[in-house]
Design an enzyme around this catalytic site. Structure first.
Site, short mmCIF file in Angstrom:
data_model
loop_
_atom_site.label_atom_id
_atom_site.label_comp_id
_atom_site.label_asym_id
_atom_site.label_seq_id
_atom_site.Cartn_x
_atom_site.Cartn_y
_atom_site.Cartn_z
N ASP A 1 0.87 -1.16 0.00
CA ASP A 1 0.00 0.00 0.00
C ASP A 1 0.92 1.22 0.00
O ASP A 1 2.11 1.11 0.33
CB ASP A 1 -0.90 -0.02 1.24
CG ASP A 1 -1.82 1.19 1.29
OD1 ASP A 1 -2.47 1.49 0.28
OD2 ASP A 1 -1.87 1.85 2.35
N ASP B 1 0.08 5.21 0.90
CA ASP B 1 -0.05 6.17 2.00
C ASP B 1 -0.14 5.44 3.33
O ASP B 1 -1.01 4.58 3.52
CB ASP B 1 -1.29 7.04 1.78
CG ASP B 1 -1.25 8.33 2.59
OD1 ASP B 1 -0.33 8.50 3.41
OD2 ASP B 1 -2.14 9.17 2.40
#
Length: 264
Positions: A13, A15
């Protein structure tokens, strides 16, 4: 940490894992270099399809992170891949969405844009959404077009605060059509399986590294993929240890992950 022994690719992922806001998080460069040295595949996976992979690559490059566009897997990219393996060349499509989704669907000419009698309605976030677009999509879906949504995120983080995301548009169309779409993005397993395949790996040998239990880790579990929760983003240790969604590994940050991996 034994799960790391069989890993040959990693889906990150972004952020809360690689960066927070515009700040690169500790250990990113060291971990990516370590993976490069061992010829491990890796890429980024995100529900946010407001940008194209090339735009994401530029964003990451501005923070000093080298990530080729073909390793940035947005929910729009995953949706495009899913559709190409499910529907034939020339299928007529009506898109509710922005540049990132339109490029993923129409960029190579495989699908035909249709605003009269489409066979598919493909919907993502749309920051300039109009009633006319909703009206058209509603009539097409009610007329029999298959409804597909890129991701279920109801909100989208902006500089002003949380604004309506793809899931909010989905809610409007579901209310108007009584049709529930096929959803591709996190936490559905489809996007994770597509990501592993794009890295030339299998789901069993691809590690998901995320900061959210409800999207990253839940999706990894649904896809049968090993997962690591890093505590540099949204979800905390208590939630991960007491909740129903449990990652294989809970670790403080990327430096700790690299240290554990090197110790094997």
């Amino acid at each position: 940490m034994d799960i790391l022994r069989s890993i040959r690719a990693v889906l990150f992922d972004m952020d809360g894992v690689l960066y927070r806001g515009k700040q690169v998080l500790p250990g990113v460069h060291e971990l990516l270099n370590w993976l490069d040295q061992r010829s491990f595949g890796y890429g980024c996976i995100t529900n946010n399809a407001s940008l194209t992979p090339a735009q994401y690559a530029d964003k990451l490059a501005a923070m000093g992170i080298t990530m080729p566009p073909d390793r940035v897997i947005t929910s729009a990219v995953a949706t495009g891949r899913y559709l190409r393996t499910t529907y034939p060349l020339g299928t007529r499509v009506f898109v509710v969405g922005m540049q990132g989704l339109r490029e993923a669907i129409f960029g190579d000419g495989y699908f035909v844009e249709d605003t009269v009698l489409p066979e598919l309605v493909v919907q993502g976030a749309d920051f300039t959404l109009t009633y006319e677009t909703l009206r058209q999509a509603t009539l097409f879906i009610r007329g029999g077009a298959t409804y597909i949504a890129t991701n279920p995120d109801k909100t989208f983080p902006s500089e002003e605060g949380l604004i309506p995301g793809a899931g909010a548009v989905t809610a409007a169309l579901v209310a108007a059509t009584d049709v529930v779409p096929v959803v591709i993005g996190k936490p559905q397993p489809t996007m994770f399986a597509i990501g592993a395949a794009m890295l030339g790996s299998t789901v069993e040998q691809t590690l998901v590294v995320g900061d959210r239990l409800d999207t990253d880790i839940a999706g990894a579990l649904a896809a049968g993929m090993p997962s690591v929760l890093v505590l540099t983003g949204v979800s905390g240790r208590e939630e991960a240890t007491t909740g129903s969604i449990k990652p294989d590994v809970i670790i403080a940050d990327l430096p700790a992950l690299l240290s554990s991996w090197c110790a094997l």
